[in-house]
Design an enzyme around this catalytic site. Structure first.
Site: not given
Lengths: 312, 312, 312, 312
Positions: C156, C185
């Site tokens: 992330y 992400k």
């Protein structure tokens, strides 16, 4: 009156016999305590007593538990409570301030209440360090935390860690005007803001070990730092030289501290401190996953400087 | 030897009678000179003499021409040369260091050669402040500038203006090892790096006026700052108190300086300094376009603090 | 198909017939799920089912639990597990990726193992966001987390929250080469680095809702964002327009999304999303202490824009 | 009306025959022109004609003179005027926008007036990039510059170079509302702000070559970039593909551009561009002191990629 007291003490460069309870409690040299870990990565509670005893043996005024040095935010709530209890059991007359900052603000509240229950002298907190809180939210956070216990609360100001460019003097003063906020642990190179806070009568504990003498000159009541666990004698001598107005001695002690830091800051710092403590017989283990270990060359350099400075 | 001399002076907190030419020239309190402008936005050369005389009257050791305070980089090459010549005509025994940094590195060279021709004591330069130069290019820049004249060259280190997060101590030392580089004008709050440079024997002139006493404590030989144009007496008293090892007096003078800065730093700063000088009869005009002017309320606050401090 | 085309062209310059399970699972529009709170500040688990159902009703491909939007790092470990269990109970065929990043890296491991136990499809983690970890330590963290379960792991990447200036493409690729790391992400405006990752064959889910069409153009397989909880229909239409090569339609949908964001980003953002959901009958409460609430004027502006866009 | 025209063009993804003079002048692909230097470090004016001719031969719409690519701020005022005159002599129907930003705001005014005199189509300026100007001062700067000539003025927005974290959309719009400010050269990855400006009807020329297709998708009228001097054909094809709504072709051309940049951005970038031009027979020399030269290995890598892409 309070302001005057603080200012005059520094302006005249001599100790005063103030009745101010706050000042009498939060001054002098405090160690930011490391947290020992076992081989399996768990907190090694049985080492805590020896560590606190070693701190006391150096004559330090207090310990700061679960801060950056103590890897507090990387511990679970239960681990943090267990750690504090182990410290309290060994602390005797050593003052204990505990850091309760956490990503979860409700955890901070619970840690504060636990600190009060087990008898800590004060709590401190960095602002929740992730989330992009507004100044209004930061203020609400400290107000909420201040209301959770009857303990004195310190703002832990360390812009390098919280990733901000730093708060303004005005905002810091707003936080320091919250009734139960009794002072600030100020870990920043900007001594102008520090001086402004001192001139407003606030209690400032300084946190940049490598500039300790400048922080004290500018009016900090004392200091909290990781280095003092190893070089407590030097820091205390520096502090006393400041009280006595002896700048040359202040610098001489600072240079000794910095001789050590010149080596230790070139490598993973907490691991370096733990390694030197282990050379003194205090087996501190490594740091919490995923912190990495020192190379043999780094250990060798630490052994050399520690021997040269008489630390081990 | 050189290192020893520097270190010992500071460690013992008392003046020494060193033969070091460099030190005898670059120490004490210097004023970073403002540049007067006429109503039409042109440099007002006929005011320069009075300004330098007022500086000398305060007892300052030297002046720094065309720096950030003097809006040097916002002037044309011809204006910068004209300004320096006007300063030299008035300087008498006041030492003159001239800032030659410019967006165009060839202009810096020409300004350096002009400085030598008209008899300045030293040159200083920030790194070309736009262009994203690499460390290798910055080094090449100072080497080239050092080779352009026989004058001592100072590195002007001011990360807040050059927009970088700051260079490492190692890189600063690399620049300071260029033979003709004789020192650093260090305008930064990080006194740890300053102390490391001092301990290596480098000449450091400090540039954060609001932390002057801390910079001197940590070993700066002297200071260059805009504030000293107005509060030269305070800065000199502070400097002498440092030599005499009197910390309380250092702080007392610092607090006077900061009483002024507390007001002046809340508004456009150079304009504030110019306004106070104009109250003393030195018509400095405003600043170069597009700098904005002070409001009546700001002027009123400056009048009040300047009167209270006895500056006007 | 589109994703296939992109990867193969870059990897070998010719079409490939991969049956890559990973790609079939991580694409399309996912909602970063908000976490409902009760009046007393506790997580309101009984609301979670309706929230997930509302997400599914819009046709979204998946949900992302306990991320920045879900205030995951501000919850306790037990709350995070309870939240995930409530989501799983309502998820049916909606894919579930759960964020396990925490200040305590051991908590992340436990959350990962819990995620596997309760049947989540994937885990994601920001790097421990406080502590100043080195690149070596960050790598060790993801390797350790990858080894803790058999689930696909997403990095992330959100430099705005983790406070860094951003990692280099080379470092991101190093993390993406850890075997169990199956994608990233990517919540950042730098689409050059995004494109480089796509060209290396990596699965990228985009996280800047306000630039969704640009992220998809540059090769993201899909997107994860908080906005899609409210504007899922628009985001899905945008995604399908990208598949169909219809740029005008992509922009038209983006402009609808941004019409909403223009209002919502001017105020506390998560509170704004929760308020609009409450207008739709999903009582989400406020945010965890010390987050502040919306003013009446802010609520009014949200009502206006939501009505205008047909969201409520 | 104006807003509608801009928006509709992008929303419908097809060219329009607008009468808007502004748009008809500032669109398409422009080259940010390099500045040739002789061995002795002086500007090599006799090379300028060939360089402009080579640009025109690629079909580019215009040239941008004296920007970051052209090392404009590192040249003297006289050099900048001479450079522009040499460009004008060779430009024919190629449009010319000249960058007039300088550390000295009065120099910018004179450069603007010179640009008007010699027939440039437009001027652009970054804000004076040193001095810590306030938003009010920046506004005053552009207002003053706009009033100095009748030429259209572009704001040159490049936060990476001006060292700021970026201005807000609101502030950029305030600048764009100054009557003579006709557009913005937007060199930043944040395409949300870019889109907001486009939706307000502003003319945006995009400046991040490595994300060109995303900038055009989001509504930029055209682009100005250094890369297009070498890869003009690719950029034009990309631009036309955008007009035609062909995303796959846009990406194909972007990937060709980025194949080159992947190599060139790993080394001193302007020197890399100059080296490749020299391989094409355009002897550009190096860059202004203290820029460093390429290593033999870097030159070899550039030769390889340029040959592979058919650039030389």
């Amino acid at each position: 009156m309070h302001v005057q007291a603080v200012k005059s003490r520094h302006l005249q460069g001599q100790p005063q016999r103030e009745a101010t309870t706050t000042l009498s409690r939060f001054e002098g040299i405090w160690a930011a305590l490391l947290t020992p870990f076992a081989e399996d990565g768990e907190v090694q509670l049985q080492m805590v007593g020896s560590l606190v005893a070693a701190t006391r043996a150096q004559g330090l005024a207090g310990v700061y538990v679960g801060g950056t040095t103590g890897e507090g935010v990387h511990l679970s709530e239960a681990e943090r409570m267990g750690l504090l209890e182990a410290v309290m059991a060994a602390a005797k007359d050593t003052k204990v301030m505990v850091h309760v900052g956490a990503a979860n603000p409700l955890e901070s509240r619970r840690l504060a209440q636990h600190a009060e229950k087990v008898g800590a002298r004060a709590i401190a907190s960095i602002v929740p360090f992730v989330g992009g809180y507004t100044e209004g939210e930061v203020t609400a956070y400290y107000e909420g935390l201040a209301g959770a216990t009857a303990l004195p609360l310190f703002v832990y100001y360390m812009p390098r860690v919280t990733g901000s460019a730093g708060w303004s003097r005005q905002f810091l003063e707003r936080l320091l005007r919250i009734p139960q906020v009794k002072g600030i642990k100020y870990t920043h190179a900007d001594l102008h803001v520090l001086r402004e806070l001192v001139c407003e009568g606030h209690v400032v504990m300084y946190g940049q070990d490598e500039m300790l003498c400048a922080g004290l000159l500018m009016g900090a009541c004392g200091a909290i730092g990781s280095t003092y666990q190893l070089l407590g004698r030097e820091a205390i001598a520096l502090y006393q030289a400041c009280r006595a107005g002896n700048m040359a001695e202040m610098l001489r002690q600072q240079d000794r501290i910095n001789d050590f830091l010149r080596v230790a800051l070139e490598m993973p710092y907490l691991q370096a401190l733990k390694y030197v403590l282990s050379l003194k017989g205090l087996a501190m283990g490594t740091c919490r996953f995923p912190r990495q270990t020192l190379s043999a060359a780094q250990q060798e350099r630490l052994r050399e400087v520690s021997t040269r400075l008489g630390l081990v």
